[in-house]
Design a protein around this motif. Structure first.
Motif, PDB file in Angstrom:
ATOM      1  N   GLU A 177     -20.715 -22.017 -36.007  1.00  0.00           N
ATOM      2  CA  GLU A 177     -19.601 -22.935 -35.759  1.00  0.00           C
ATOM      3  C   GLU A 177     -19.892 -24.305 -36.371  1.00  0.00           C
ATOM      4  OE1 GLU A 177     -18.171 -23.142 -31.667  1.00  0.00           O
ATOM      5  OE2 GLU A 177     -19.520 -21.462 -31.214  1.00  0.00           O
ATOM      6  N   PRO A 178     -18.838 -25.015 -36.788  1.00  0.00           N
ATOM      7  CA  PRO A 178     -19.039 -26.390 -37.251  1.00  0.00           C
ATOM      8  C   PRO A 178     -19.561 -27.266 -36.118  1.00  0.00           C
ATOM      9  CG  PRO A 178     -16.874 -25.563 -37.892  1.00  0.00           C
ATOM     10  CD  PRO A 178     -17.442 -24.577 -36.923  1.00  0.00           C
ATOM     11  N   THR A 179     -20.445 -28.177 -36.454  1.00  0.00           N
ATOM     12  CA  THR A 179     -20.981 -29.122 -35.473  1.00  0.00           C
ATOM     13  C   THR A 179     -21.459 -30.381 -36.169  1.00  0.00           C
ATOM     14  OG1 THR A 179     -22.756 -29.545 -33.862  1.00  0.00           O
ATOM     15  CG2 THR A 179     -23.203 -27.881 -35.534  1.00  0.00           C
ATOM     16  N   THR A 180     -21.265 -31.500 -35.524  1.00  0.00           N
ATOM     17  CA  THR A 180     -21.734 -32.791 -36.042  1.00  0.00           C
ATOM     18  C   THR A 180     -23.245 -32.811 -36.206  1.00  0.00           C
ATOM     19  OG1 THR A 180     -19.879 -33.830 -34.877  1.00  0.00           O
ATOM     20  CG2 THR A 180     -21.627 -35.286 -35.639  1.00  0.00           C
ATOM     21  N   LEU A 181     -23.932 -31.921 -35.501  1.00  0.00           N
ATOM     22  CA  LEU A 181     -25.391 -31.861 -35.621  1.00  0.00           C
ATOM     23  C   LEU A 181     -25.823 -31.631 -37.060  1.00  0.00           C
ATOM     24  CD1 LEU A 181     -26.122 -29.626 -32.500  1.00  0.00           C
ATOM     25  CD2 LEU A 181     -26.747 -32.045 -32.747  1.00  0.00           C
ATOM     26  N   ALA A 182     -25.006 -30.910 -37.842  1.00  0.00           N
ATOM     27  CA  ALA A 182     -25.371 -30.600 -39.228  1.00  0.00           C
ATOM     28  C   ALA A 182     -25.494 -31.848 -40.072  1.00  0.00           C
ATOM     29  CB  ALA A 182     -24.344 -29.650 -39.834  1.00  0.00           C
ATOM     30  N   ARG A 183     -24.824 -32.918 -39.702  1.00  0.00           N
ATOM     31  CA  ARG A 183     -24.956 -34.194 -40.422  1.00  0.00           C
ATOM     32  C   ARG A 183     -25.914 -35.133 -39.712  1.00  0.00           C
ATOM     33  NH1 ARG A 183     -19.498 -33.408 -40.094  1.00  0.00           N
ATOM     34  NH2 ARG A 183     -19.243 -35.135 -38.628  1.00  0.00           N
ATOM     35  N   ALA A 184     -25.848 -35.153 -38.375  1.00  0.00           N
ATOM     36  CA  ALA A 184     -26.621 -36.120 -37.605  1.00  0.00           C
ATOM     37  C   ALA A 184     -28.128 -35.867 -37.682  1.00  0.00           C
ATOM     38  CB  ALA A 184     -26.155 -36.106 -36.153  1.00  0.00           C
ATOM     39  N   LEU A 185     -28.536 -34.600 -37.658  1.00  0.00           N
ATOM     40  CA  LEU A 185     -29.970 -34.316 -37.655  1.00  0.00           C
ATOM     41  C   LEU A 185     -30.646 -34.730 -38.963  1.00  0.00           C
ATOM     42  CD1 LEU A 185     -29.221 -32.912 -35.033  1.00  0.00           C
ATOM     43  CD2 LEU A 185     -30.609 -30.949 -35.729  1.00  0.00           C
ATOM     44  N   PRO A 186     -30.156 -34.322 -40.122  1.00  0.00           N
ATOM     45  CA  PRO A 186     -30.823 -34.787 -41.350  1.00  0.00           C
ATOM     46  C   PRO A 186     -30.698 -36.295 -41.540  1.00  0.00           C
ATOM     47  CG  PRO A 186     -28.842 -33.522 -41.874  1.00  0.00           C
ATOM     48  CD  PRO A 186     -29.105 -33.326 -40.420  1.00  0.00           C
ATOM     49  N   ALA A 187     -29.565 -36.868 -41.145  1.00  0.00           N
ATOM     50  CA  ALA A 187     -29.389 -38.315 -41.313  1.00  0.00           C
ATOM     51  C   ALA A 187     -30.445 -39.096 -40.537  1.00  0.00           C
ATOM     52  CB  ALA A 187     -27.990 -38.723 -40.863  1.00  0.00           C
ATOM     53  N   HIS A 188     -30.875 -38.561 -39.405  1.00  0.00           N
ATOM     54  CA  HIS A 188     -31.911 -39.234 -38.609  1.00  0.00           C
ATOM     55  C   HIS A 188     -33.191 -39.443 -39.417  1.00  0.00           C
ATOM     56  CE1 HIS A 188     -34.298 -40.327 -35.080  1.00  0.00           C
ATOM     57  NE2 HIS A 188     -35.204 -39.445 -35.487  1.00  0.00           N
ATOM     58  N   HIS A 212     -39.419 -33.796 -31.742  1.00  0.00           N
ATOM     59  CA  HIS A 212     -39.009 -34.256 -30.407  1.00  0.00           C
ATOM     60  C   HIS A 212     -37.975 -35.381 -30.489  1.00  0.00           C
ATOM     61  CE1 HIS A 212     -41.865 -37.563 -31.174  1.00  0.00           C
ATOM     62  NE2 HIS A 212     -41.171 -38.213 -30.264  1.00  0.00           N
ATOM     63  N   GLU A 213     -37.898 -36.049 -31.646  1.00  0.00           N
ATOM     64  CA  GLU A 213     -36.913 -37.119 -31.811  1.00  0.00           C
ATOM     65  C   GLU A 213     -35.480 -36.576 -31.831  1.00  0.00           C
ATOM     66  OE1 GLU A 213     -37.935 -39.322 -35.326  1.00  0.00           O
ATOM     67  OE2 GLU A 213     -40.068 -39.381 -34.787  1.00  0.00           O
ATOM     68  N   LEU A 214     -35.333 -35.282 -32.042  1.00  0.00           N
ATOM     69  CA  LEU A 214     -34.005 -34.691 -32.140  1.00  0.00           C
ATOM     70  C   LEU A 214     -33.349 -34.468 -30.780  1.00  0.00           C
ATOM     71  CD1 LEU A 214     -34.706 -32.053 -34.933  1.00  0.00           C
ATOM     72  CD2 LEU A 214     -33.721 -34.335 -35.176  1.00  0.00           C
ATOM     73  N   THR A 215     -34.146 -34.434 -29.719  1.00  0.00           N
ATOM     74  CA  THR A 215     -33.565 -34.164 -28.400  1.00  0.00           C
ATOM     75  C   THR A 215     -32.654 -35.294 -27.926  1.00  0.00           C
ATOM     76  OG1 THR A 215     -35.490 -32.790 -27.875  1.00  0.00           O
ATOM     77  CG2 THR A 215     -34.091 -33.467 -26.040  1.00  0.00           C
ATOM     78  N   PRO A 216     -33.067 -36.571 -27.975  1.00  0.00           N
ATOM     79  CA  PRO A 216     -32.123 -37.633 -27.605  1.00  0.00           C
ATOM     80  C   PRO A 216     -30.888 -37.642 -28.498  1.00  0.00           C
ATOM     81  CG  PRO A 216     -34.362 -38.483 -27.709  1.00  0.00           C
ATOM     82  CD  PRO A 216     -34.406 -37.109 -28.280  1.00  0.00           C
ATOM     83  N   LEU A 217     -31.076 -37.302 -29.770  1.00  0.00           N
ATOM     84  CA  LEU A 217     -29.942 -37.252 -30.697  1.00  0.00           C
ATOM     85  C   LEU A 217     -28.961 -36.158 -30.278  1.00  0.00           C
ATOM     86  CD1 LEU A 217     -28.653 -38.316 -33.279  1.00  0.00           C
ATOM     87  CD2 LEU A 217     -30.096 -36.730 -34.569  1.00  0.00           C
ATOM     88  N   LEU A 218     -29.465 -35.022 -29.811  1.00  0.00           N
ATOM     89  CA  LEU A 218     -28.607 -33.951 -29.322  1.00  0.00           C
ATOM     90  C   LEU A 218     -27.719 -34.453 -28.180  1.00  0.00           C
ATOM     91  CD1 LEU A 218     -27.711 -30.974 -28.975  1.00  0.00           C
ATOM     92  CD2 LEU A 218     -29.734 -30.662 -27.522  1.00  0.00           C
ATOM     93  N   PHE A 219     -28.298 -35.209 -27.252  1.00  0.00           N
ATOM     94  CA  PHE A 219     -27.507 -35.743 -26.139  1.00  0.00           C
ATOM     95  C   PHE A 219     -26.444 -36.720 -26.639  1.00  0.00           C
ATOM     96  CE2 PHE A 219     -30.931 -34.072 -23.561  1.00  0.00           C
ATOM     97  CZ  PHE A 219     -30.293 -33.716 -22.385  1.00  0.00           C
ATOM     98  N   THR A 220     -26.809 -37.554 -27.608  1.00  0.00           N
ATOM     99  CA  THR A 220     -25.845 -38.509 -28.149  1.00  0.00           C
ATOM    100  C   THR A 220     -24.655 -37.786 -28.781  1.00  0.00           C
ATOM    101  OG1 THR A 220     -27.573 -40.151 -28.543  1.00  0.00           O
ATOM    102  CG2 THR A 220     -25.535 -40.406 -29.786  1.00  0.00           C
ATOM    103  N   VAL A 221     -24.937 -36.753 -29.564  1.00  0.00           N
ATOM    104  CA  VAL A 221     -23.875 -35.984 -30.210  1.00  0.00           C
ATOM    105  C   VAL A 221     -23.022 -35.273 -29.164  1.00  0.00           C
ATOM    106  CG1 VAL A 221     -23.414 -34.031 -31.755  1.00  0.00           C
ATOM    107  CG2 VAL A 221     -25.147 -35.727 -32.369  1.00  0.00           C
ATOM    108  N   ALA A 222     -23.660 -34.742 -28.131  1.00  0.00           N
ATOM    109  CA  ALA A 222     -22.915 -34.069 -27.063  1.00  0.00           C
ATOM    110  C   ALA A 222     -21.992 -35.032 -26.342  1.00  0.00           C
ATOM    111  CB  ALA A 222     -23.887 -33.419 -26.075  1.00  0.00           C
ATOM    112  N   GLU A 223     -22.503 -36.216 -26.043  1.00  0.00           N
ATOM    113  CA  GLU A 223     -21.710 -37.205 -25.314  1.00  0.00           C
ATOM    114  C   GLU A 223     -20.567 -37.759 -26.148  1.00  0.00           C
ATOM    115  OE1 GLU A 223     -24.847 -39.799 -24.084  1.00  0.00           O
ATOM    116  OE2 GLU A 223     -25.662 -38.317 -22.686  1.00  0.00           O
ATOM    117  N   ALA A 224     -20.652 -37.594 -27.470  1.00  0.00           N
ATOM    118  CA  ALA A 224     -19.552 -38.007 -28.351  1.00  0.00           C
ATOM    119  C   ALA A 224     -18.476 -36.928 -28.453  1.00  0.00           C
ATOM    120  CB  ALA A 224     -20.090 -38.336 -29.734  1.00  0.00           C
ATOM    121  N   GLY A 225     -18.693 -35.787 -27.793  1.00  0.00           N
ATOM    122  CA  GLY A 225     -17.653 -34.771 -27.727  1.00  0.00           C
ATOM    123  C   GLY A 225     -17.851 -33.543 -28.587  1.00  0.00           C
ATOM    124  N   ASP A 226     -18.997 -33.410 -29.249  1.00  0.00           N
ATOM    125  CA  ASP A 226     -19.222 -32.228 -30.079  1.00  0.00           C
ATOM    126  C   ASP A 226     -19.376 -30.997 -29.180  1.00  0.00           C
ATOM    127  OD1 ASP A 226     -20.147 -31.193 -32.918  1.00  0.00           O
ATOM    128  OD2 ASP A 226     -21.533 -30.341 -31.442  1.00  0.00           O
TER     129      ASP A 226
END
Length: 325
Positions: A177-188, A212-226
């Protein structure tokens, strides 16, 4: 409990160790912090050498009061047989008259239990990994091996980072499925695509420890509605509630009010979606459970377990709790 009843409390995690010497009346006479406790990587004796350095500094600060009981809550003591072996190796160090070793989840559990005269409840700890433990006054405990997927575990910071990478990779190449994670994770990491991040991780250009830096990013993306990221947080909430409910059932605590302590860096952060999700799922599975977030230092729990063992008085419990704030 006389002066000979002092407790040496140890909370040893993978990255750091906290030690406290608690005297007969509940005064914290000495503390120290040391390195991580990693017997699978270093061997038991070298791991205990790391503890010994911190124990020595804490005992020196306490004036080398006699220790009746060593209460050690240790990472990597995942099975009862490991606790027994570590207890024997710790006893050989001669730090106190008696030694009890428990998995470090019990430190979080006991730190959050406010009922010192009759401690009972369950704790779920979610930090780098995930684990659950429970206890009742008659000595029964509930626990899980917590060895990762091989023992049926799902979640924890490391597991969430892996899930985020999996979904992001499949979103980019069309399998998922499409997800913002595909852009947010490499951009980090300053990269443009998941392919570039996968290559960087595989070739070691991004060290594995940085995952381990990706876990807080996952929460941020989730809270943005992904929806994909939010689905992972929902699944974690269900997993936390499931572990707690199973432990409550094993200890015959489902049908009575009982605290469920939520600890570890991920649960203690009280991210809105996860915190609400855990409470909602727990209300469905164990309606009488009383969820509490634990922010107290786990070494307090190790100290309280030691004080339980030596029969400390109510005033001593109050003083040690006050010291740790």
């Amino acid at each position: 409990m006389g002066v000979s009843g002092a407790v040496l409390a140890i909370d040893a995690g993978n990255s750091k160790t906290d030690v406290a010497v608690v005297t007969a009346d509940g005064e914290v006479a000495g503390t120290a912090r040391g390195g991580g406790f990693r017997p699978p990587a270093t061997g038991v004796e070298r791991a205990l050498d790391t503890l010994a350095e911190a124990v020595g500094r804490a005992q020196e600060a306490a004036g080398h009061v006699p220790v009746a009981h060593v209460s050690a809550c240790l990472a990597n003591a995942d099975l009862p047989v490991e606790e027994e072996r570590l207890a024997a190796a710790t006893a050989a160090r001669g730090w106190g008259q008696a030694v009890e070793v428990r998995n470090d989840t019990f430190a979080v559990l006991r730190a959050g239990l406010l009922e010192d005269a009759d401690p009972r409840g369950v704790a779920v700890v979610c930090g780098a990994g995930i684990n659950c433990a429970g206890m009742v006054p008659d000595g029964r405990t509930a626990r899980f091996p917590a060895l990762g997927r091989v023992s049926g575990d799902w979640g924890g910071g490391g597991g969430l980072a892996e899930e985020a990478l999996w979904h992001a990779a499949r979103a980019e190449d069309g399998r998922g499925e499409p997800t913002t994670l595909a852009r947010a994770l490499p951009a980090h990491f300053g990269l443009d695509t998941m392919y570039a991040l996968i290559e960087a991780l595989h070739l070691g250009h991004v060290p594995p420890a940085r995952r381990h830096e990706l876990t807080p990013l996952l929460f941020t993306v989730a809270e943005a509605g992904d929806p994909v990221a939010a689905g992972l947080i929902t699944r974690l909430a269900e997993e936390v509630a499931t572990m707690a409910a199973v432990a409550l059932d094993r200890l015959d605590l489902v049908d009575t009010p009982a605290p469920v302590l939520l600890g570890g860096s991920i649960l203690a952060a009280r991210r809105p979606g996860l915190d609400a999700g855990v409470r909602e799922a727990l209300a469905r599975r164990a309606p009488l459970a009383e969820p509490r977030v634990v922010t107290a230092a786990p070494v307090l729990g190790a100290a309280l377990l030691g004080m339980d063992a030596v029969g400390a008085g109510a005033g001593a419990y109050a003083r040690v709790r006050a010291w740790f704030g």
